[in-house]
Enzyme design. Structure first.
Site, short mmCIF file in Angstrom:
data_model
loop_
_atom_site.label_atom_id
_atom_site.label_comp_id
_atom_site.label_asym_id
_atom_site.label_seq_id
_atom_site.Cartn_x
_atom_site.Cartn_y
_atom_site.Cartn_z
N ASP A 59 8.28 -1.33 15.48
CA ASP A 59 7.67 -0.07 15.93
C ASP A 59 6.38 -0.36 16.68
O ASP A 59 5.86 0.51 17.38
CB ASP A 59 7.37 0.81 14.71
CG ASP A 59 6.81 2.18 15.11
OD1 ASP A 59 7.28 2.72 16.13
OD2 ASP A 59 5.94 2.71 14.39
N SER B 111 4.42 7.60 12.78
CA SER B 111 3.94 8.88 12.23
C SER B 111 4.39 10.07 13.08
O SER B 111 3.93 11.19 12.86
CB SER B 111 2.42 8.85 12.15
OG SER B 111 1.85 8.78 13.45
N ILE C 216 2.42 2.85 2.37
CA ILE C 216 3.66 2.74 3.15
C ILE C 216 4.64 1.77 2.47
O ILE C 216 5.82 2.07 2.30
CB ILE C 216 3.36 2.31 4.60
CG1 ILE C 216 2.58 3.42 5.31
CG2 ILE C 216 4.63 1.96 5.36
CD1 ILE C 216 1.97 3.02 6.64
N GLY D 49 0.86 -1.20 0.00
CA GLY D 49 0.00 0.00 0.00
C GLY D 49 0.88 1.23 0.00
O GLY D 49 2.06 1.18 -0.41
N HIS E 143 6.09 2.86 18.94
CA HIS E 143 5.06 3.26 17.96
C HIS E 143 5.25 4.73 17.52
O HIS E 143 4.39 5.58 17.77
CB HIS E 143 3.64 3.05 18.52
CG HIS E 143 2.61 2.89 17.44
ND1 HIS E 143 1.51 2.09 17.53
CD2 HIS E 143 2.51 3.46 16.20
CE1 HIS E 143 0.78 2.17 16.43
NE2 HIS E 143 1.37 2.99 15.60
C1 DGY Z 1 -1.56 4.91 12.16
O1 DGY Z 1 -1.91 5.99 11.71
O2 DGY Z 1 -2.19 3.88 12.01
C2 DGY Z 1 -0.26 4.89 12.89
O3 DGY Z 1 0.06 3.63 13.34
C3 DGY Z 1 -0.35 5.84 14.04
O4 DGY Z 1 -1.42 5.47 14.81
#
Ligand code: DGY
Length: 324
Positions: free
Chosen positions: A266, A293, A162, A160, A290
């Site tokens: 992450d 972003s 990412i 996708g 995590h």
């Molecule tokens: C998402 O946007 O899904 C990232 O993991 C941050 O929550």
């Protein structure tokens, strides 16, 4: 005569101002205040009577939450790309537009994925432990050798937004072959020079395996003992998706007994992870909390898109990114 401004709840007080400001231009904005995280009760209580909700946490968004908000609710937008904590079918059944924020975070998450790849392949965490434990033995030419990235076969699970950004970044590393798996072969795969293969083939051939797909009932626990068993003992596993993709005990076992070389994560289960969790005891596992972003511009962009989704929903327009 004064016209009632739509009422919108923002469920986290640290939601970037860029998004909140946008909402304030047209709406009465209520904000959850409890820190570090609002309680579910605060969210549900404050949501009562709202026209829109900017759902800024990963709290379960389900029938109970929608019932508590009330029948006047016109739109909800998450401030995330992954929406595994949302009962999408329930939101859809009620005909409530559901926004989310993909794409705007893809660059930041891909950057982090590459960082995890390098740090897990080159043993950053183990190296740091050697330093602080006074075990630096640099005279040994075989000491702390890592895995090569140049020429490697890289497998992306989920091509996708990412996944595609990860492949773009890999070009600079001169990797050998890029494989990907998912529901179907994609044009973007061809454009990126990546080959579509089955999950099993990807596991057996790859030197690096990136998990970059959403967490769904299909992908939950897909990385289990059997999957790790198919990977090369020299392989590196990177997860920037969700911890739920992985049977974590099986990963821990695979890292301990050399089924795979190392991992960069992450995401994990649970989040936040207990500081004494067995994952934190593994020298060949790089952990970050995590942060995919977590850059200034990305978080601003996510808040702006989520706010615009909410405003569009209230005005009866299409959302920027609709989750169904
Ligand atoms: C998402 O946007 O899904 C990232 O993991 C941050 O929550």
């Amino acid at each position: 005569m004064s016209v009632r401004r739509p009422k919108v709840l923002v469920t986290h007080s640290k939601t970037p101002e860029a998004g909140v400001r946008l909402l304030r231009e047209k709406c009465e904005v209520i904000i959850c205040e409890e820190l570090p995280e609002p309680s579910r009760e605060e969210i549900l209580t404050k949501s009562q009577g709202c026209d829109g909700i900017l759902w800024a946490t990963h709290e379960a968004l389900n029938a109970e939450a929608l019932d508590r908000a009330g029948p006047q609710l016109k739109v909800v937008s998450t401030k995330s790309a992954g929406i595994d904590y949302v009962d999408v079918a329930e939101v859809k059944r009620r005909g409530i537009p559901l926004g989310y924020t993909p794409n705007v975070l893809s660059d930041a998450v891909a950057d982090l994925a590459i960082g995890l790849m390098v740090s897990a392949a080159r043993r950053f965490h183990e190296g740091y432990l050697k330093i602080i434990n006074n075990q630096w033995e640099s005279s040994d030419p075989q000491w702390m050798l890592g895995r090569d990235i140049k020429g490697a076969t890289v497998g992306i699970v989920g091509l996708g937004g990412i996944g595609q950004k990860i492949v773009n970044r890999l070009k600079g590393f001169n990797v050998g072959t890029v494989l990907y798996t998912g529901h179907r072969e994609k044009d973007e795969g061809k454009q990126l020079g990546a080959s579509f293969v089955t999950f099993d083939e990807l596991l057996t051939r790859s030197d690096f395996v990136f998990a970059a797909c959403p967490l769904t009932s299909e992908t939950k626990n897909m990385f289990d003992k059997m999957a790790f068993g198919k990977m090369k003992p020299t392989s590196v596993f990177v997860n920037v998706s969700r911890g739920g993709l992985v049977v974590q005990d099986d990963l821990i076992e695979a890292l301990k007994n050399g089924t795979i070389f190392s991992a960069g994560l992450d995401v994990m289960t649970p989040e936040p992870l207990d500081p004494n969790h067995p994952l934190t005891k593994l020298p060949n596992c790089v952990l970050v909390p995590h942060l995919g972003s977590a850059t200034c511009n990305t978080r601003d962009d996510m808040a702006i898109v989520a706010a615009q989704n909410v405003l569009n929903g209230i005005e009866g327009k299409s959302l920027i990114y609709s989750a169904y």
